[in-house]
Design a protein around this motif. Structure first.
Motif, short mmCIF file in Angstrom:
data_model
loop_
_atom_site.label_atom_id
_atom_site.label_comp_id
_atom_site.label_asym_id
_atom_site.label_seq_id
_atom_site.Cartn_x
_atom_site.Cartn_y
_atom_site.Cartn_z
N ASP A 1570 0.79 -1.09 -0.03
CA ASP A 1570 0.05 -0.07 0.00
C ASP A 1570 0.90 1.12 0.00
O ASP A 1570 0.63 2.07 -0.54
CB ASP A 1570 -0.95 -0.06 1.25
CG ASP A 1570 -1.89 -0.88 1.12
OD1 ASP A 1570 -2.51 -1.29 -0.15
OD2 ASP A 1570 -2.68 -1.65 2.33
N THR A 1571 2.10 1.01 0.70
CA THR A 1571 2.65 2.29 0.60
C THR A 1571 4.22 1.87 0.57
O THR A 1571 4.57 0.94 1.24
CB THR A 1571 2.49 3.15 2.23
OG1 THR A 1571 1.26 3.30 2.26
CG2 THR A 1571 3.25 4.61 2.13
N VAL A 1572 5.14 2.81 0.31
CA VAL A 1572 6.70 2.34 -0.16
C VAL A 1572 7.32 3.39 0.64
O VAL A 1572 7.27 4.55 0.38
CB VAL A 1572 6.92 2.11 -1.45
CG1 VAL A 1572 8.42 2.12 -1.60
CG2 VAL A 1572 6.36 1.18 -2.22
N ILE A 1573 8.44 3.02 1.49
CA ILE A 1573 8.97 4.23 2.11
C ILE A 1573 10.92 3.80 1.81
O ILE A 1573 11.14 2.66 1.93
CB ILE A 1573 9.13 4.15 3.80
CG1 ILE A 1573 7.61 4.19 4.14
CG2 ILE A 1573 10.02 5.12 4.17
CD1 ILE A 1573 7.56 3.99 5.58
N VAL A 1574 11.12 4.97 1.07
CA VAL A 1574 12.58 4.47 0.65
C VAL A 1574 13.53 5.38 1.41
O VAL A 1574 13.38 6.48 1.76
CB VAL A 1574 12.69 5.17 -1.02
CG1 VAL A 1574 14.20 5.18 -1.46
CG2 VAL A 1574 11.74 4.54 -1.88
N ARG A 1577 20.58 6.00 4.81
CA ARG A 1577 21.09 6.46 5.97
C ARG A 1577 20.25 6.98 7.04
O ARG A 1577 20.38 8.30 7.13
CB ARG A 1577 22.26 7.67 5.60
CG ARG A 1577 23.37 6.90 4.63
CD ARG A 1577 24.53 7.87 4.30
NE ARG A 1577 25.35 7.53 3.45
CZ ARG A 1577 25.98 7.98 2.53
NH1 ARG A 1577 25.98 9.49 2.57
NH2 ARG A 1577 26.79 7.45 1.65
N GLY A 1578 19.07 6.31 7.20
CA GLY A 1578 18.32 7.05 8.10
C GLY A 1578 17.25 8.16 7.76
O GLY A 1578 16.46 8.55 8.66
N ASN A 1579 17.48 8.55 6.69
CA ASN A 1579 16.52 9.56 6.14
C ASN A 1579 15.77 8.96 5.19
O ASN A 1579 15.90 8.31 4.51
CB ASN A 1579 17.19 10.60 5.27
CG ASN A 1579 18.27 11.25 6.25
OD1 ASN A 1579 18.03 11.58 7.70
ND2 ASN A 1579 19.52 11.69 5.72
N ILE A 1580 14.27 9.42 5.26
CA ILE A 1580 13.40 9.02 4.58
C ILE A 1580 13.30 9.95 3.12
O ILE A 1580 13.22 11.01 3.15
CB ILE A 1580 11.86 9.22 5.16
CG1 ILE A 1580 11.77 8.17 6.37
CG2 ILE A 1580 10.75 8.86 4.24
CD1 ILE A 1580 10.44 8.25 6.97
N GLN A 1592 7.19 9.10 -10.95
CA GLN A 1592 8.37 10.12 -10.99
C GLN A 1592 9.45 9.38 -11.53
O GLN A 1592 10.28 8.84 -10.88
CB GLN A 1592 8.58 10.50 -9.56
CG GLN A 1592 7.26 11.21 -8.97
CD GLN A 1592 7.57 11.11 -7.33
OE1 GLN A 1592 8.59 10.87 -6.69
NE2 GLN A 1592 6.34 11.27 -6.57
N GLU A 1593 9.43 9.62 -12.87
CA GLU A 1593 10.72 8.79 -13.69
C GLU A 1593 12.16 9.21 -13.14
O GLU A 1593 12.93 8.28 -13.13
CB GLU A 1593 10.55 9.14 -14.96
CG GLU A 1593 9.44 8.74 -15.56
CD GLU A 1593 9.51 8.71 -17.41
OE1 GLU A 1593 10.58 9.17 -17.90
OE2 GLU A 1593 8.29 8.27 -17.89
N ASP A 1594 12.61 10.42 -12.53
CA ASP A 1594 13.76 10.57 -11.96
C ASP A 1594 13.99 9.95 -10.42
O ASP A 1594 14.82 10.36 -9.71
CB ASP A 1594 14.27 11.95 -12.36
CG ASP A 1594 13.00 13.05 -11.89
OD1 ASP A 1594 11.92 12.35 -11.32
OD2 ASP A 1594 13.27 14.20 -11.97
N GLY A 1595 12.83 9.58 -9.89
CA GLY A 1595 12.71 9.31 -8.51
C GLY A 1595 13.66 8.08 -8.17
O GLY A 1595 14.09 7.18 -8.97
N VAL A 1596 14.04 7.84 -7.08
CA VAL A 1596 14.83 6.77 -6.35
C VAL A 1596 14.29 5.25 -6.60
O VAL A 1596 14.81 4.51 -7.30
CB VAL A 1596 15.43 6.80 -5.02
CG1 VAL A 1596 16.39 5.89 -4.64
CG2 VAL A 1596 16.06 8.21 -4.84
N PHE A 1597 12.95 5.32 -6.17
CA PHE A 1597 12.14 4.08 -6.27
C PHE A 1597 12.24 3.65 -8.00
O PHE A 1597 12.49 2.48 -8.11
CB PHE A 1597 11.00 4.40 -5.71
CG PHE A 1597 9.96 3.15 -5.72
CD1 PHE A 1597 10.41 1.77 -4.90
CD2 PHE A 1597 9.08 3.00 -6.56
CE1 PHE A 1597 9.48 0.87 -5.14
CE2 PHE A 1597 8.35 1.59 -6.60
CZ PHE A 1597 8.66 0.64 -5.80
#
Length: 1605
Positions: A1570-1574, A1577-1580, A1592-1597
């Motif tokens: 349902d939800t993805v958290i990327v 180093r401890g930062n969301i 978001q094509e340039d996103g990390v995920f």
């Protein structure tokens, strides 16, 4: 002087008479009175010629398209009729003048000169009038008025002088003059009437007139109602169209629109008024009579047509009478001049007056009269046909509109319970309306024929006394036999129609399920079933052929028999044969008599058919209708004000709503706290509802529900519990037994609805989505995105302008379903009903549609949504839930309510939802289903284009054999006859039959000519014989009797031979046709059923079906009679021309120009006729499609309230088709009028040459009679030659199309091994070895599997997965040798499958396909068509598939009925039956190709277990679209781009982190969260739904997923 106006006769009497003397008064000089009569004619010519020349010169500058068709002046038709009568009387006057002049000593020009000038003046007057009328300049009509007055006065003076000089009605000239006075008087009255109405002179305010509304509309091109009488009767206005067709084909644009009076709507209103007027207040339920309605609406034109028909029939008898006269007077014409005293008695005013009968004794006059009578008769006959046909077409348009209107109101239960099938409606549209139309065409014959027969018999009696009655009796007595044959014909046709419908139904089912049939090796079973039905159909066709040939035989043999009986009787009664004048007139009369009697049987047959059609129509119009909407909105117990909507424009869609998905467990989202209570807004409410689909067994009972306004209501429950029925009940489609449905006022008329079984229009994608609504680009784009349709649209050849349809066949189920959902979303309605929109969609599309389409798009718009679904994971989004079980409501409330009040149900749901959460349901492979569909789509279009290109190239090759493509050769090609196809047809009938047909035809016609020739010699000898016997010394018996003794037997023998040959020829043609039809269908069926599966991918189903329906029907029933008619009429015309030429060689000179004219007429006509026929056919198809499309989508159309739009479309389609048909029939009239006039000229020239030659004593009257009788038959048969030629050309196209399919390559069924070499129980273990396997779909395409090697052990459970297009499904087809294995091999239990006969291989393996296919028949037949299993085995299979209880409850159990396509079961149940079918075949190898697409999760769960237990000891290969289902497989095969990249057990592959399998599994586990958290180093870094992050094509995920994928 030899030529003088008044003649130069000097009498021998005592006082000389001077023609110019005026001693007794100027007006008592006959010559002066005649000269006076010339004045008006000269006056008219003198004034009109300059006006006409000036007018024509100036008019050419402002020519408009309809310029020459404006009917402006009153009395238009009356004027034309009177002018034609005037011309005829002038011809008579001229003839009388010429004949009288011969009686005078010198030439008297005044006897015929005024008549000639009168003729010229009358012709000028009508030309002049026509030009004034078209240029709308009435003042110039004054000239004509003056002319009529002057002519009337001068003729009256002449009549008055005749009366003074004792000239009376016994003299012909007196009668003619009196007639002229009357005609001029009437024309004067017409002219006065024009002045009175139009006030163009003598009045202060002339009346202004506009042309008719139709003519102001330049789109109307059918001008028959508006042109003048001459153009009407000769179809002159058609010339540009027909001649133009030779240069470029006729298109729909060219034929334009129909005039208002002929449009379907106009006629529908007429018929409907007549129909409804019969319902009385006393008895409102009484069924109105369709006959009475037809009579009221269309009685008058039929009366007009009948009148024309009577006139034509009466004129038809002029032929035989004129022949009789010509033959009779031919030898007496040059007899001695009349005695002097007769002449003096007939001389008045110094000239000779002949008596009325005298003129008719002149052969030349008779020849001209014969010509005129023929021209008139044919003109009236064609007018009668035209009026009847136009009326028939109008009736058909009206009936179609009536049927359509009724269909839109039909109750759904009628359709679903099979009381009113699609087939029946299609029959009403395609067959019954046509029957009635044809009945109307033939209607005038019904009352004209008896009159014709009575008249014929009277004339025969007048010619031959009692003996004629014997011949007539033969004809009349044999008529009932013909009627009997005709009724038998109708019966056999009916039974053959039933068989052919049955055959078509079976063929359609085979073609729709062809993949399954091939995989199960059942094609031969089904093929045999079709052949069996075809056998029954052929038996009917044999009987049909027999009766048809009997009918043709009767038609040909009756006249011979009648002539034989008559002349034999005459011989016995009178001791001698008849005179030639009597004999040939009788012969011509017999020919006339046979036509009505032959036609009578046809007409009676059509009348019987029409009775049946009317009965069927009546039943249809009286069948149950859907309940009226008024009862739903009656007294509202809940007052509703909600759902107000701004009319027009759409709302902006609010995309910025804050986080909506902060869900706590499965609880209700916080945004809607309030629960609907009694006081709150309810969109729809059902109280105490019980509903049924008919037969009063309630399907839904005790329904009490409410649908809250502006919220999302979900209806859930197991397969078959009545969810879809509940929606339909709310829409009023089900019959209500009890209770009511309340709608809030706003909502009932604002509903969008998407059915479970997707329904598409034959239209573009865009039209299917906008569905008649205004196009709003922003809204359209949003909807397309919500339904993920853009990638699919990009694949289509013309994007969203691509036509989809033919029941949406070129799209997959999921694509079709998404288009239907898009349609519901796009409509700007208050309520949206969605019936299981996710059933054919994979998880990604479902999620996307749920979030973007339903939750965002619809809910932001505050629309009330009712959603039926199996996907319980969406329950958390529901504002209101209705849970159903076995046709009643189990629970209703919010999820929270159910959680507190029905813990058991909630837990049940929770377990199912947990399964989904643990990734059992959501699996990346589902995504590939969509991509696979897209792939299939791309492949289908690619291949279809390739095939079309190939076809085009073939056609071009055919066409370019001999041309350099300039204009003349294209027209040349268009007017060429397809001899090659004809030969192909003949040869498929067998060479012996062809030889028999040709030889018997030639023999028959030779014998018929011999009969008539013998008759001519016999009768001529009689006349000469009797003359001899008078002159000879009568010492023994007169030689005449001796003659007879050998003439009569030969005559009898010839007649008997003729009758026998008639029988043989009629039989040979029909059975030749039957033999050809049998062979062509048999070859076609075998070719198609054994064609490779690729053929069905690239050939549209409709195209194949057309070969089996329309084309086979043409070959079966239409070609044989056309061929027979063509050969008969051609040979008759040729023999007639041969006979005339042999009798009168001079006739050949006139034949040359006639032949040239005939050649051009037929050449132009055939091309135009073919185009118009094509237009008629091509416009008929959309009309029929529209009917069946509407019948299929009734619920959708009614839910959307789009009835009016569909009616409008139907009217347009009907009008288009009627226009084409009207033009076609007008073109037929155009041809017939021209060939008839040619025939009349042939008769005239034959008579003229005979008379001229007989003047020199060339030959006897008998032969002249023979020649003229034959000339008369030519007029009847000339147009048939051309019509049949044109028909045959069109019909041969069917043979050509069937032939094109006969070239299809078949699959290689034989194999190299013999079936007997394969062990009985193979494959006993289920071991599969694949060695270096390469596979492709077609030699022209790239390989889909490359060098695959693998080994599957006996009893292993194998999963196959891979990305889209990786070749998984191709592998499943390769097991069955359905694709081209061009390298490597598959070895099952030691045998290479490529060596096996296909039948053996496929019958030993089992497969479950993704699309459930059921055939009509019984449940038993669907599970085991080979009938090899015991009942126990079948029950066991049903139990395994969870269907046992349901089947037991059905009437008949295993023998319960399955309707066409399994429509009486839900999609889920159908899939379960397919599973049961696979279990029945106890094969040691089972292949499952995504078999659980449309099943709810509970059932699927059980199924997975069952497969594992029931097939524990067998090899199961699962093509997985859901990775989760094969995680535990003993062996997992992963494919990529046709190459096997990984192979190991599921757990092992999962353990290898880098393996594609684990990547697929991993990615999909994340993607279905349902939800993805990327994090980094401890930062969301990113936090959202996976879909959003992927966008978001340039996103990390997104980059992670891309790298993994």
């Amino acid at each position: 002087m030899a030529l003088s106006f008044c003649g130069n006769d000097r009498s021998i009497n005592d006082r000389s008479i001077n023609s110019y003397s005026v001693e007794e008064g100027v007006l008592n000089n006959g010559c002066f009175v005649d000269a006076l009569n010339l004045v008006p004619h000269v006056f008219l010519l003198f004034i009109t010629f300059p006006i006409l020349f000036i007018g024509w010169g100036s008019q050419s500058s402002k020519v408009q398209i309809h310029h020459n068709t404006w009917l402006h002046f009153p009395g238009h038709n009356m004027r034309w009729i009177l002018t034609f009568s005037l011309l005829f009387v002038h011809v008579c006057e001229f003839a009388e003048g010429i004949v009288s002049n011969k009686e005078m000593l010198t030439n008297h020009l005044h006897l015929f000169m005024p008549a000639f000038m009168g003729f010229v003046a009358a012709t000028t007057s009508v030309v002049y009038y026509h030009n004034i009328e078209t240029s709308n300049f009435p003042k110039l009509l004054l000239v004509l008025f003056i002319y009529w007055v002057l002519a009337f006065i001068t003729k009256s003076i002449k009549l008055w002088k005749f009366a003074e000089h004792q000239v009376g009605p016994q003299h012909l000239r007196f009668c003619i003059t009196a007639l002229l006075v009357v005609l001029y008087g009437l024309l004067m009255a017409v002219e006065v009437n024009v002045i009175r109405v139009r006030k163009y002179v003598f009045f202060a305010k002339p009346q202004k007139v506009k042309p008719p509304e139709d003519l102001q509309d330049l789109g109307v091109r059918f001008l028959q109602p508006f042109v003048n009488l001459l153009s009407k009767s000769t179809y002159w206005w058609m010339n540009p169209l027909i001649i133009g067709a030779h240069k470029r084909p006729i298109e729909l644009k060219k034929i334009g629109k129909l005039p208002i009076a002929m449009r379907a709507l106009t006629n529908y209103l007429r018929l409907k008024d007549a129909y409804e007027d019969q319902r009385t207040a006393e008895d409102p339920n009484r069924a109105p009579s369709i006959w009475r309605s037809m009579h009221r609406a269309f009685g008058r034109p039929i009366l007009l047509s009948s009148t024309f028909r009577y006139l034509a029939d009466l004129l038809g008898f002029a032929g035989p009478l004129c022949i009789s006269g010509i033959v009779k007077y031919m030898n007496t014409t040059d007899s001695s001049p009349r005695p002097e005293h007769i002449k003096s008695n007939a001389t008045h005013l110094g000239v000779y007056f002949m008596s009325s009968t005298e003129l008719l004794e002149n052969t030349s006059v008779l020849a001209v009269l014969l010509f005129l009578a023929l021209v008139l008769q044919r003109t009236f006959l064609q007018a009668s046909y035209y009026v009847a046909i136009e009326t028939g077409i109008n009736l058909r348009g009206a009936l179609l509109a009536m049927i359509y209107n009724k269909m839109l109101r039909l109750s759904t239960s009628n359709m679903s319970m099979g009381e009113m099938t699609l087939g029946q409606i299609n029959n009403l549209v395609a067959i019954e309306t046509n029957q009635l139309m044809w009945f109307l065409f033939l209607c005038p014959n019904l009352w004209a024929m008896p009159v014709q027969i009575v008249m014929g018999v009277i004339l025969l009696y007048y010619l031959l006394n009692v003996s004629a009655l014997v011949g007539a009796a033969v004809i009349v007595l044999l008529a009932p036999v013909q009627y009997l044959i005709a009724t038998k014909l109708a019966d056999t046709q009916k039974s053959s129609l039933e068989h052919s419908t049955d055959r078509l139904k079976k063929t359609t089912e085979i073609l729709k399920g062809i993949k399954l049939l091939k995989l199960y090796a059942w094609e031969n079973i089904f093929c045999d079933s079709v052949e069996e039905t075809r056998g029954k159909e052929l038996t009917s066709l044999k009987t049909f052929a027999l009766y048809t040939s009997m009918s043709i035989f009767m038609n040909a043999a009756i006249p011979i028999a009648a002539v034989l009986a008559t002349f034999v009787m005459h011989h016995f009664l009178n001791g001698k044969g008849p005179a030639p004048s009597e004999a040939f007139a009788a012969l011509a009369l017999f020919h006339i008599l046979v036509t009505p009697l032959f036609l009578l049987s046809t007409v009676v047959r059509f009348a019987v058919k029409a009775l049946v059609s009317v009965q069927k129509l009546g039943e249809f119009l009286q069948s149950d209708e859907i309940g009226d909407d008024s009862w739903r909105n009656g007294d509202m117990s809940v007052f509703m004000e909600a759902g107000k909507k701004t009319p027009g424009g759409t709302k902006a869609i609010n995309r910025k709503q804050p986080m909506r998905y902060q869900m706590d467990n499965y609880e209700q989202p916080t945004r809607r706290q309030m629960r609907p209570s009694e006081t709150e807004d309810v969109a729809v409410k059902v109280s105490n509802g019980s509903f049924t689909w008919g037969s009063n067994l309630s399907t839904l009972s005790d329904i009490n529900i409410r649908v809250p306004t502006g919220q999302l209501t979900m209806i859930v429950g197991q397969v078959g519990c009545g969810k879809s029925s509940l929606l339909l009940a709310m829409l009023g489609e089900m019959q209500s037994i009890d209770g009511r449905v309340h709608w809030s006022n706003k909502n009932r008329y604002s509903v969008a609805y998407a059915t479970q079984k997707s329904w598409l229009l034959n239209a573009t994608v865009e039209e299917n989505i906008t569905f008649g609504g205004p196009f709003n680009k922003q809204r359209y784009k949003t909807v397309i995105d919500a339904c993920s349709l853009q990638p699919d649209i990009d694949l289509l050849p013309f994007g969203d302008q691509t036509e989809i349809g033919e029941r949406g066949i070129n799209l997959s189920g999921g694509q079709r379903q998404r288009i239907c959902v898009a349609r519901a979303l796009y409509q700007n309605t208050n309520i949206v009903f969605l019936d299981d929109p996710f059933s054919a969609l994979d998880i990604h599309l479902s999620d996307h549609l749920m979030q973007e389409g339903i939750l965002k798009f619809l809910q932001d718009d505050k629309r009330t949504v009712v959603l039926v679904t199996h996907k319980l994971q969406y329950l958390i989004h529901a504002d209101w839930i209705i849970a159903m079980k076995d046709g009643s409501v189990l629970r209703e409330g919010t999820l929270k309510d159910i959680q507190t009040h029905d813990i058991e149900l909630y837990d049940h749901w929770k377990t199912l939802m947990n399964r989904q959460d643990h990734g059992l349901e959501k699996d990346v492979q589902q995504d590939s289903q969509t991509t696979l569909e897209r792939k299939t789509l791309r492949r289908a279009f690619y291949s279809r284009e390739a095939k079309n290109q190939m076809d085009d190239e073939d056609e071009e090759e055919e066409e370019e054999e001999e041309d350099d493509d300039n204009m003349s050769t294209t027209t040349n090609r268009r007017s060429k006859i397809p001899w090659r196809v004809c030969w192909c047809y003949m040869s498929s009938g067998g060479f012996f039959m062809v030889f028999l047909m040709v030889s018997s035809k030639l023999l028959k016609h030779s014998v018929i000519v011999a009969i008539d020739y013998w008759l001519a010699i016999w009768t001529s000898v009689k006349t000469t014989g009797t003359v001899d016997s008078r002159t000879a010394n009568a010492t023994g018996p007169p030689p005449a009797a001796e003659d007879d003794s050998h003439y009569l037997p030969v005559f009898i023998i010839l007649c008997a031979a003729g009758i026998t040959l008639c029988l043989i020829t009629s039989l040979t043609v029909e059975f030749l046709g039957l033999s050809a039809a049998t062979n062509l269908h048999h070859n076609l069926l075998n070719k198609i059923i054994h064609a490779p599966i690729r053929f069905f991918d690239i050939t549209p189903l409709g195209q194949i079906l057309n070969r089996f329906s329309a084309d086979t029907n043409i070959i079966d029933q239409h070609i044989p009679p056309t061929l027979e008619s063509l050969t008969r009429s051609t040979l008759l015309c040729l023999s007639a021309i041969g006979v005339i030429s042999s009798i009168t060689p001079f006739f050949l000179f006139t034949l040359v120009p006639l032949a040239v004219a005939f050649y051009f007429i037929q050449k132009y006509f055939r091309v135009a006729s073919k185009d118009l026929q094509d237009l008629d056919d091509s416009t008929q198809l959309p009309l029929l499609c529209h009917f069946s499309e509407t019948a299929e989508g009734l619920t959708t159309i009614r839910a959307f309230r789009h009835e009016a739009r569909f009616k409008q479309r139907m009217l347009e389609l009907t009008d288009t088709n009627n226009t084409a048909y009207l033009f076609l029939s007008a073109a037929n009239r155009w041809l017939e009028v021209r060939t008839d006039y040619l025939g009349a000229v042939i008769v005239l020239s034959a008579a003229g040459t005979s008379i001229w030659a007989s003047g020199y004593g060339f030959y006897s009257g008998g032969l002249v009679g023979l020649g003229l009788t034959y000339a008369l038959t030519v007029t009847n048969y000339l147009n048939w030659v051309v019509r049949n030629l044109a028909d045959l050309e069109v019909q041969m196209a069917a043979v050509k199309k069937v032939n094109s399919f006969l070239g299809t390559e078949s699959e290689n069924y034989e194999g190299t091994m013999d079936a007997s070499q394969v062990p009985e129980n193979w494959p006993q273990d289920g071991e599969i070895k694949i060695q270096d396997l390469s596979v492709r779909y077609d030699p022209v395409l790239k390989p889909v599997l490359k060098h695959v090697n693998m080994f599957i052990e006996p009893g292993q459970k194998v999963g196959i997965c891979g990305r889209t297009g990786s070749g998984k499904s191709s592998l499943s087809l390769a097991f069955f040798n359905m694709v081209d294995i061009y390298e490597g091999k598959i070895v099952i239990d030691g045998i290479d499958i490529c060596k096996l006969p296909l039948q053996t291989l496929r019958s030993r393996l089992s497969i479950i396909l993704q699309d459930p296919v059921l055939f009509s028949g019984s449940i038993r037949f669907n599970l085991d068509p080979e009938r090899t299993c015991t009942d126990d085995r079948l029950w066991e299979a049903l139990e395994i598939a969870q269907l046992k209880n349901m089947v037991k409850a059905l009437p008949g159990g295993l023998d319960a009925v399955v309707t066409e396509g399994g429509e009486n079961f839900s999609v889920g149940q159908r899939q379960l039956f397919c599973l049961a079918r696979a279990f029945v075949r106890k094969s040691s190898i089972l292949i499952m190709d995504e078999a659980t697409a449309s099943i709810d999760m509970a059932t699927e769960n059980i199924l997975q277990k069952v497969v594992m237990t029931a097939f524990a000891d067998r090899t199961v290969v699962t093509i997985a679209h859901r990775v989760a289902s094969i995680v535990d497989a003993e062996q997992v095969l992963v494919f990529s781009s046709g190459i096997l990249v990984e192979s190991d057990s599921g757990p092992n592959l999962l353990a290898q982190e880098e393996s594609i399998f684990s990547v697929l599994h991993r990615v999909h586990t994340i993607l279905t969260a349902d939800t993805v958290i990327v994090m980094k180093r401890g930062n969301i870094l990113e936090y959202d739904k996976p879909e959003t992050l992927l966008e978001q094509e340039d996103g990390v995920f997104a980059s992670f997923v891309r790298a993994d994928m």
